[in-house]
Design an enzyme around this catalytic site. Structure first.
Site: not given
Length: 301
Positions: A46, A133, A158
């Site tokens: 983000t 990730y 994640k």
């Protein structure tokens, strides 16, 4: 690192000359911490990690560490070619972050052994804890995930893929070997849509893009799910999250640019997104504003 609550992924504000606007970033992060975030993940997806230089990444990390002031963990992104990751992690360590969110290697699809080698090389070049990730060209099998979890500084995974069956096998395999202390995160876009599924796998932690611009809505949903208040959770899904996802899916990159637009709508002039992302069209921005107003009224009622 211990995380309790919503994981906050702030946007990266840009000034008119294109530089990182540090004062606005500090205000943005401070608000998130004071609203009860369980961790700050700065300059990540983000936060437009893909568009930041190593120097800008370090600036964002320093601002986040200062704003959080030790109240909650601060994690920053690193990723790409190994020499670049080494530069990034060195800068992040100097900035004082608590950990690194390791994004996939650039472009190439590797065999599973290559993924392990990549993560191992990162952990051997830095003392920072690493969260891997899982997304795109970096999706470990359960066996590979268990091997990654055995690396000394890997503390979490994640998930940005959303394969529930794969995650179920991965969680069971890793926790059987590494115990309950290993962190798993739901990192899907608009993760509230999949919170119930991930909680069924024993993964209560999730990132909330909505928290960046509408913490009232994100916290109301988080409290409802935690309390087993399915009436409120369902109401917020139907009235806010489902239409938000429909809008998000109308253009590639809106998982980031809609969030940044939402932050602007709430009064922080954080600027637009960097290319190759695009800011929302006027029509989409109007729809976001109406949806945001509706969501806030729903929470207030």
């Amino acid at each position: 690192m211990e995380f309790n609550g919503i994981l906050f992924f702030p946007v990266t504000p840009f000034a008119e000359d294109g530089s990182v606007e540090t004062d606005l970033l500090a205000r943005h992060i401070t608000r998130g911490v004071e609203n009860g975030a369980g961790g700050v993940f700065v300059a990540c997806g983000t936060g437009e990690f893909h568009a930041l230089s190593t120097e800008e990444l370090a600036v964002c990390a320093r601002v986040a560490v200062t704003a959080a002031a030790g109240r909650i963990p601060v994690v920053a992104a690193a990723g790409g070619p190994l020499p670049l990751v080494g530069q990034q992690t060195a800068a992040l360590a100097e900035a004082g972050v608590d950990g690194v969110l390791l994004l996939p290697p650039y472009l190439v699809t590797s065999p599973q052994r290559g993924l392990v080698d990549y993560v191992r090389a990162v952990t051997e070049s830095s003392d920072l804890p690493v969260i891997v990730y899982q997304r795109a060209n970096a999706v470990p099998t359960p066996e590979t995930a268990a091997e990654l979890a055995r690396l000394p500084r890997v503390v979490g995974i994640k998930d940005g893929v959303g394969d529930i069956e794969l995650m179920h096998r991965t969680v069971r395999r890793v926790r059987r070997e590494s115990g309950a202390g290993f962190h798993f995160f739901n990192g899907l876009p608009t993760a509230e849509m999949t919170v119930h599924a991930y909680r069924g796998l024993g993964i209560p932690l999730y990132s909330s893009a909505v928290f960046a611009f509408a913490p009232e809505i994100a916290l109301a949903f988080h409290r409802a799910v935690g309390a087993g208040d399915e009436e409120t959770a369902s109401l917020l899904l139907d009235e806010f999250y489902v239409p938000l996802v429909a809008l998000r899916d109308e253009s590639p990159g809106y998982a980031v640019s809609l969030v940044k637009a939402g932050v602007r709508l709430r009064g922080l002039p954080v600027g637009g997104v960097r290319a190759p992302l695009r800011d929302p069209t006027r029509d989409h921005l109007d729809r976001l504003e109406k949806l945001l107003d509706h969501g806030l009224r729903t929470v207030a009622a």
